[in-house]
Design an enzyme around this catalytic site. Sequence first.
Site, PDB file in Angstrom:
ATOM      1  N   LYS A 138       1.022   4.153  -2.708  1.00  0.00           N
ATOM      2  CA  LYS A 138       0.764   5.682  -2.685  1.00  0.00           C
ATOM      3  C   LYS A 138       2.041   6.662  -2.966  1.00  0.00           C
ATOM      4  O   LYS A 138       1.926   7.624  -3.308  1.00  0.00           O
ATOM      5  CB  LYS A 138       0.344   5.828  -1.090  1.00  0.00           C
ATOM      6  N   TYR A 152       0.993  -1.258  -0.030  1.00  0.00           N
ATOM      7  CA  TYR A 152      -0.115   0.117  -0.069  1.00  0.00           C
ATOM      8  C   TYR A 152       0.866   1.379   0.018  1.00  0.00           C
ATOM      9  O   TYR A 152       0.712   2.051  -0.819  1.00  0.00           O
ATOM     10  CB  TYR A 152      -0.876  -0.102   1.422  1.00  0.00           C
TER      11      TYR A 152
END
Length: 254
Positions: free
Chosen positions: A156, A152
């Site tokens: 990002k 994750y």
Amino acid sequence: MSRIFISGSSTGLGLMAAELLVEQGHQVVLHGRNAARARAAQEALPQAEAVVSGDVITIAGARSVAQQVNALGRFDAVIHNVAVGYREPYQLTADGLPHLFAINTLAPYILTALIERPQRLIYLSSGMHHHAEANLDDILWQRRRWHASQAYAESKLHDAILAFAIARRWPQVYSNALEPGWVPTKMGGAGAPDDLDQAHRTQVWLATADEARVSGEYFYHRQALAANPQARNPRLQQQLLAICADISGIALPD
């Protein structure tokens, strides 16, 4: 008055941003990943101009969303909000891609490449990107053991890299990234400590405010913040664009 499309806006921060934009007098088009989500979004915000439906987990689904958006005409701003969170198990999409990469990294690239170019582009990153490595040589997690929060955070960072790459590639567009904070949404979890009331305001400001006519910047609560230095590396920017173009078969226009 501005016209804004928000991906992943049937719930959470995307819907909150849409509600604030409508309250301010702007036109908003929402997005849900399927027909049920699209209906729920329309019911939650009946003032929305329209709702498009499509699951950006696949390349074909992201293409479809872009086509539906373009059929509605040109937008002043696009907010790339769609994402899954940091607790996702490893699973492959119909295209054979890790689904977190497909939604968080590849989908914003495809929508950027295919949606008629707006004046403003806003990419949602995360505070977790500050401590991530881009790992573009294993972006599909083929050599590493899956680690959800790391994947994750990397995605990002990719979103920030994409925002800054677009700022360099399209100088006539205001392209920026932001972190909304770790807030108690469904994705963030009930124990998240940051202020939910502030989490959607920066993307609204970047999409509409005269004083937000800047590009290649990173924000937190409408304040400029230093991004992970990798996000500003031109070599990594070009590499990420090339990877996404190769995987999707969709070139980013000049």
